[in-house]
Scaffold this motif. Structure first.
Motif, PDB file in Angstrom:
ATOM      1  N   ARG A  91      60.920 101.616  24.067  1.00 29.74           N
ATOM      2  CA  ARG A  91      62.122 100.978  24.641  1.00 29.74           C
ATOM      3  C   ARG A  91      62.974 101.999  25.404  1.00 29.74           C
ATOM      4  O   ARG A  91      63.537 101.681  26.445  1.00 29.74           O
ATOM      5  N   PHE A  92      63.061 103.228  24.864  1.00 32.73           N
ATOM      6  CA  PHE A  92      63.858 104.236  25.561  1.00 32.73           C
ATOM      7  C   PHE A  92      63.218 104.593  26.902  1.00 32.73           C
ATOM      8  O   PHE A  92      63.909 104.688  27.914  1.00 32.73           O
ATOM      9  N   MET A  93      61.902 104.786  26.925  1.00 35.47           N
ATOM     10  CA  MET A  93      61.243 105.152  28.183  1.00 35.47           C
ATOM     11  C   MET A  93      61.312 103.998  29.192  1.00 35.47           C
ATOM     12  O   MET A  93      61.420 104.236  30.389  1.00 35.47           O
ATOM     13  N   ALA A  94      61.296 102.757  28.706  1.00 34.66           N
ATOM     14  CA  ALA A  94      61.493 101.617  29.609  1.00 34.66           C
ATOM     15  C   ALA A  94      62.896 101.667  30.205  1.00 34.66           C
ATOM     16  O   ALA A  94      63.093 101.386  31.404  1.00 34.66           O
ATOM     17  N   PHE A  95      63.887 102.040  29.389  1.00 35.87           N
ATOM     18  CA  PHE A  95      65.260 102.205  29.884  1.00 35.87           C
ATOM     19  C   PHE A  95      65.314 103.301  30.952  1.00 35.87           C
ATOM     20  O   PHE A  95      65.932 103.124  32.004  1.00 35.87           O
ATOM     21  N   VAL A  96      64.655 104.438  30.689  1.00 33.65           N
ATOM     22  CA  VAL A  96      64.630 105.540  31.658  1.00 33.65           C
ATOM     23  C   VAL A  96      63.996 105.071  32.962  1.00 33.65           C
ATOM     24  O   VAL A  96      64.524 105.323  34.055  1.00 33.65           O
ATOM     25  N   ASP A  97      62.874 104.370  32.866  1.00 34.02           N
ATOM     26  CA  ASP A  97      62.192 103.880  34.078  1.00 34.02           C
ATOM     27  C   ASP A  97      63.064 102.915  34.867  1.00 34.02           C
ATOM     28  O   ASP A  97      63.064 102.931  36.101  1.00 34.02           O
ATOM     29  N   ARG A  98      63.823 102.085  34.170  1.00 36.80           N
ATOM     30  CA  ARG A  98      64.633 101.053  34.816  1.00 36.80           C
ATOM     31  C   ARG A  98      65.977 101.579  35.328  1.00 36.80           C
ATOM     32  O   ARG A  98      66.393 101.264  36.444  1.00 36.80           O
ATOM     33  N   GLU A  99      66.658 102.420  34.531  1.00 38.92           N
ATOM     34  CA  GLU A  99      68.032 102.810  34.850  1.00 38.92           C
ATOM     35  C   GLU A  99      68.192 104.229  35.406  1.00 38.92           C
ATOM     36  O   GLU A  99      69.112 104.482  36.175  1.00 38.92           O
TER      37      GLU A  99
END
Length: 175
Positions: A91-99
């Motif tokens: 979830r954190f890496m998805a946040f990094v990729d998105r934001e």
């Protein structure tokens, strides 16, 4: 600055310093023969002492490696104060990729950590965390600030966090 050029510059300054070291007593003796007092000899000696300083400062600036950069470090907690599952790596890496990545496409670093902090109620909390390191030219710091604040706000909203710690430092970087 290339190594060869730096070496030539150091050798040139060495010869200049040698010449100054030989000239200093000669000038002092000449001043004495012309009737200079102790104060005048002191001023002459002081002037010769300042010459290396005036040469060293520009030389130091020329040999300084890298360019001026701003380093921003953001610290993200993974436990949710209001409850719910911890923030996982996925979830954190998805946040990094998105934001984060769209705002800092030049690159970033994510590190795992363990943190401790005092929450709004005064309770000491320990948790797994992430450290995000962003490096950008110092001249762009003001323009990048709103992007960094949007990242902090987005994480607080997405994962119910009270805050995201931010540290900013000036540094030099050479790629």
């Amino acid at each position: 600055m290339s190594r060869g050029r730096l070496l030539r510059l150091v050798i040139a300054f060495g010869f200049a310093q040698g010449a100054v070291s030989m000239a200093r007593p000669a000038v002092s003796y000449r001043a004495l023969s012309l009737g200079a007092d102790e104060r005048a000899i002191g001023v002459i000696a002081g002037v010769y002492a300042l010459l290396p300083l005036f040469a060293a400062v520009p030389l130091g600036r020329r040999t300084d490696r890298g360019s001026s950069y701003a380093e921003t470090r953001l610290f993200f907690g993974t436990e949710r104060p209001a409850g719910g599952p911890d923030v996982t790596d996925k979830r954190f890496m998805a946040f990094v990729d998105r934001e984060v990545a769209p705002r800092f496409p030049e690159g970033l670093t994510v590190q795992d950590g363990r943190g401790q902090w005092r929450d709004a109620s005064g309770t000491i909390r320990r948790e797994r965390s992430y450290e995000l390191v962003l490096l950008h030219p110092a001249s762009e710091a003001k323009a990048r600030d709103p992007h960094i604040e949007r990242i902090r706000s987005a994480y607080e909203r997405a994962f119910g966090q009270e805050s995201v710690l931010r540290l900013d430092e000036r540094t030099r970087a050479d790629f």
